[in-house]
Design a protein around this motif. Structure first.
Motif, PDB file in Angstrom:
ATOM      1  N   TYR A  23       0.533  -1.007   0.143  1.00 53.39           N
ATOM      2  CA  TYR A  23       0.459  -0.197  -0.449  1.00 53.39           C
ATOM      3  C   TYR A  23       0.703   1.192  -0.391  1.00 53.39           C
ATOM      4  CZ  TYR A  23      -3.402   3.613   1.554  1.00 53.39           C
ATOM      5  OH  TYR A  23      -4.687   4.279   1.341  1.00 53.39           O
ATOM      6  N   PHE A  24       2.578   1.371   0.405  1.00 50.57           N
ATOM      7  CA  PHE A  24       2.423   2.480   0.853  1.00 50.57           C
ATOM      8  C   PHE A  24       4.319   2.149  -0.247  1.00 50.57           C
ATOM      9  CE2 PHE A  24       1.106   1.584   4.888  1.00 50.57           C
ATOM     10  CZ  PHE A  24       0.727   3.148   4.926  1.00 50.57           C
ATOM     11  N   GLN A  56      -0.295   7.799   3.091  1.00 46.42           N
ATOM     12  CA  GLN A  56       0.692   6.765   2.074  1.00 46.42           C
ATOM     13  C   GLN A  56       0.942   8.595   1.343  1.00 46.42           C
ATOM     14  OE1 GLN A  56      -2.530   6.030  -1.364  1.00 46.42           O
ATOM     15  NE2 GLN A  56      -1.421   3.782  -1.639  1.00 46.42           N
TER      16      GLN A  56
END
Length: 325
Positions: free
Chosen positions: A113-114, A249
């Motif tokens: 996700y990051f 993020q």
């Protein structure tokens, strides 16, 4: 001993300092078993940078007795039904399926996700164990606390973010009893001058607040929510969860949000975004520190006003501060 064998299970979760101690024993052989659920450390390095020092074996679920025999040979081990559920739930091409079922180190590059590049850069200077940086006079801070229930594997996680630099400067996370955890959290919080705290007011969060309040914490120290900010704490909905994670993020990608906590970064690596799924921890990984960091980052955008707080939302804090430099 001239014939010392050291066996380390769940080696992916063992900190490097323990391997340093083990190696000082000068063992004849070391046997490490674990899962592909880490970004660094001895177990990860055994399959990558230190591969020449180890003989490595990858074992997938399809190599285990229950699957090879297609019947229950060893109770408690993975079953055909389990694999089928995971295949339907995660799909075979997903990183989560490949890591949890096939035993592949793929979560480190797929579906994270990051921003992996930024996580890897931070990992170069990351430290093991709890992180506690001294308070800097003149800097503004924000705090968050993700409480865990009395049962299960979740952990309490308390963090403080330096709003001046964007760094998560405190990571205090463990499974200690609630009262013991709250006492130490209160001491750390106090040492930073009681910065505004984001505490989710679900059942376990309210129980944690009662302990903090008995130690001297004031309602004015908490982020408020609701009409006219009349309610204590924050409330996690799907929309709120998405918002605070997207903001974190964005901050990591821009290089604004940073930390020296290896444990925080390892949780970020395991936080995956599967197609048509909400972002969540992959496999059996934790996400307590990820949520704690996301709340701390969100809390840094709150401004105390007359004992309450006002939510500032618009350009990311990174963009706003870059504009001032």
């Amino acid at each position: 001993s001239p014939n010392l064998l050291v066996i380390v299970t769940e080696a992916h979760a063992v900190e490097d300092k323990y391997f340093t101690t083990i190696k000082q024993l000068n063992p004849t052989r070391m046997l490490l078993t674990g899962n592909p659920f880490s970004l660094g450390g001895e177990f990860y390095d055994a399959f990558h940078d230190k591969k020449g020092n180890y003989s490595t074996i990858e074992i997938s679920a399809f190599d285990t007795p229950n699957i090879k025999e297609r019947r229950l040979v060893i109770p408690g081990m993975i079953t055909v039904e389990y694999i089928e559920r995971r295949r339907r739930d995660w799909v075979e091409d997903s990183a989560k399926y490949k890591a949890s079922v096939l035993g592949k180190f793929c979560l480190l590059t797929e579906n994270c996700y990051f921003d992996m590049k930024m996580l890897n850069e931070m990992m170069k200077t990351a430290r093991e164990g709890e992180v506690y940086r001294q308070r800097i006079v003149g800097h503004r801070y924000a705090a968050s606390l993700d409480s865990a229930g009395e049962y299960g594997e979740d952990q309490h996680s308390f963090g403080i973010m330096d709003c001046t630099t964007g760094e998560l400067v405190v990571d205090y996370t463990n499974r200690k009893p609630r009262h013991e955890f709250a006492i130490q959290t209160y001491r750390i919080w106090e040492s930073y001058g009681f910065p505004l705290l984001a505490l989710e007011f679900n059942g376990v969060g309210e129980a944690m607040w009662e302990v903090l309040k008995s130690l001297g914490a004031q309602p004015s120290n908490l982020v408020h929510h609701g009409k006219d900010n009349e309610k204590l704490g924050v409330f996690m909905t799907g929309d709120v969860r998405d918002r605070i994670l997207i903001d974190l993020q964005d901050g990591i990608r821009q290089g604004w949000n940073t930390t020296q906590s290896r444990h925080v970064l390892e949780e970020c690596v395991m936080f995956a975004q599967e197609p048509k799924k909400r972002p969540e921890a992959a496999g059996n990984a934790h996400d307590d520190r990820v949520i704690m960091w996301a709340w701390a980052n969100w809390c840094s955008k709150q401004v105390p006003v007359a004992g309450q707080s006002v939510f500032i939302y618009g350009p990311s804090r990174a963009e706003a501060l870059r504009g001032r430099r």
